[in-house]
Structure formats: C-alpha cells, structure tokens
Design an enzyme around this catalytic site. Structure first.
Site, PDB file in Angstrom:
ATOM      1  N   ASN A   1      -4.220   9.141   1.055  1.00 25.10           N
ATOM      2  CA  ASN A   1      -4.374   8.778   2.469  1.00 25.10           C
ATOM      3  C   ASN A   1      -4.665   9.982   3.356  1.00 25.10           C
ATOM      4  O   ASN A   1      -5.740  10.104   3.909  1.00 25.10           O
ATOM      5  CB  ASN A   1      -3.131   8.055   2.980  1.00 25.10           C
ATOM      6  CG  ASN A   1      -3.178   6.557   2.745  1.00 25.10           C
ATOM      7  OD1 ASN A   1      -4.214   6.014   2.375  1.00 25.10           O
ATOM      8  ND2 ASN A   1      -2.063   5.887   2.944  1.00 25.10           N
TER       9      ASN A   1
ATOM     10  N   ASP B   1       0.816  -1.214   0.000  1.00 28.88           N
ATOM     11  CA  ASP B   1       0.000   0.000   0.000  1.00 28.88           C
ATOM     12  C   ASP B   1       0.850   1.265   0.000  1.00 28.88           C
ATOM     13  O   ASP B   1       0.489   2.265  -0.627  1.00 28.88           O
ATOM     14  CB  ASP B   1      -0.935   0.008   1.213  1.00 28.88           C
ATOM     15  CG  ASP B   1      -2.191  -0.825   0.980  1.00 28.88           C
ATOM     16  OD1 ASP B   1      -2.384  -1.308  -0.150  1.00 28.88           O
ATOM     17  OD2 ASP B   1      -2.965  -1.001   1.934  1.00 28.88           O
TER      18      ASP B   1
END
Length: 259
Positions: A111, A43
């Site tokens: 994010n 990720d």
C-alpha cells in the site's frame, strides 16, 4: 495441489476457513513448497500478511471476509464444488511493490510508506538524483498503484486504475509561508523512477519522524537517514483483476453513495 492458509482471527472468518478446508479436502496442506497461498480476511489482513512473504512463483488467493475487497477475488459464496475449477481459470501475475531500503534492510510495501512528523520536521526529497523539494508538514505518503485506494485516497491522492504501473507521492498538510511553498498536489511518477527521502538527525530525538510500511512501524534510530524507494516486481503471483469494470464496481460499492 499443495497449499497453505493464512486466516484472520475475526469471528466471521472462522466459518469461511472451515468451508475452504472442506473444499480443499483432496489437496495437501504444507508449510513450504506450496502452489497456492490462501489469505482469508479483509484488505488490511491481506496487506499485513502478503507483502513480505517470500514465496517464489506461488499463487496468492484472497478470500474476503472483511469490509474492503480490493485485493481479494473470492468470498464465501464462491467456496462451492466448482471452486477448484474457478481457481484454474484465474489469471495470476506479478505486481509492483514498493521497496524501501534503509540502514541495509529492505522492506516490501503493498500500500504505502507513511512518514509522520508532529513538528513539521524537514525532509529532503530527491527524484532520480535531482533535488525535488525541501518538505515540511505533517507527513508524506509514497506507494505503488495498488495503494491508491488505501491511505493515499484519504490523503486526497489520485485513485489509479489497473494497468497503470506508477509511483505516487502525496504531501500531507504541507507547511506554507512566503519562503516555503511546495507542490501541494499528488505526484505521479513512472515506474522506473527512484526516489529518496533524506532526513537529518534531530537535536531532540522526540522530533524525529516516524516511518510505517503498510502500518508496520520501522524502528529507526535518530540519525542521518536516507530511505531509497523504488518499484520492484513481487515474487508471488496475484489474482488482482485488471478489468476496468471490476475496479469501477469495487470503487462504487466501497466509496460512492448516490440516491
């Protein structure tokens, strides 16, 4: 089919990269105008690669070779003779990214935007033009739904399930005394909300906060600064599952341990 590959440099990625190239043998590798962008890694690599990569209508495919896999739909075992068929069956869609506008530049965030200060430097927060808080503490996080399982979770933010398109603000270690009390809870805002972080120039430049977009430091001068924050739609399309069961399985395999 035209494609481009971004691969992390970790040892475990190299054999997966070679396997993917073999599977794509009949397709055309190009630098521009590709239909698919394959991202091989965990990720962290996915986030650092994709958010600001401006490929209109291309389809982003994450292949996990790391530990976390919230952004990846495939792993090495999926790279078989049926891979291209599986790819055609995937549902791709645009997702919400956080746009950070500061000093005439825009940065896209998958994010979170993280603001850190080791001196509890004051930050004024505005929500849709209304004064919300005069915040002092060790930092702030703000991000879209996709970031809720990243740094936001470590900072005691809410884990937000797919299908809920929102913006989240999290206070980190707020400074509290009789004349300075903040909300001390994560704030979940509708996707149309516009937020501003306003910071005044510091007398001591070393006290000025630092700002990170998905871990990338923003080089901002010590000056009166306003960061305008809102959700925007991505130009690439992603294959991130919206199924509750898929998300629960990833949460359980990553965070939950029970005997």
């Amino acid at each position: 089919m035209k494609y481009k590959i971004f691969a992390s440099t970790t040892p475990q990625t190299e054999p997966v990269l070679q396997k993917l190239k073999q599977v794509l043998k009949g397709c055309e590798a190009v630098e521009k105008g590709f239909d698919y962008l394959f991202v091989l890694g965990g990720d962290g690599f996915f986030v650092s690669t994709v958010a600001n990569y401006n490929c209109h209508n291309c389809r982003v495919v994450g292949i996990n070779t790391g530990h976390l896999g919230f952004y990846t739909s495939f792993n090495e075992k999926d790279l078989d003779d049926n891979f291209l068929q599986k790819l055609q069956q995937c549902h791709f869609q645009r997702i919400s990214l956080l746009e950070v506008s500061v000093n005439g530049q825009q940065h896209l965030v998958l994010n979170e935007l993280a603001v850190y200060t080791n001196t509890a430097y004051p930050i004024n927060i505005f929500i849709d033009g209304e004064a919300w808080e005069f915040y002092r503490g060790s930092g702030l996080l703000i991000g879209p739904r996709t970031g809720s399982t990243a740094l936001a979770k470590s900072a005691k933010g809410a884990v937000i399930f797919p299908g809920i398109d929102v913006l989240q603000i999290i206070e980190m270690n707020p400074l509290l005394h009789p004349n300075q009390v903040t909300i001390q809870s994560p704030i979940i805002l509708p996707k149309e909300t516009q937020v501003e972080f306003v910071v005044k120039k510091a007398f001591n430049p070393q006290q000025f906060p630092t700002f990170y977009c998905d871990g990338r430091k923003l080089e901002l001068p010590n000056a009166d600064t306003t960061l305008a924050l809102k959700l925007v739609q991505s130009t690439p399309m992603f294959n991130i599952s919206l199924k509750t069961q898929d998300f629960i399985n990833k949460l359980k395999s990553t965070f939950i341990k029970q005997s």
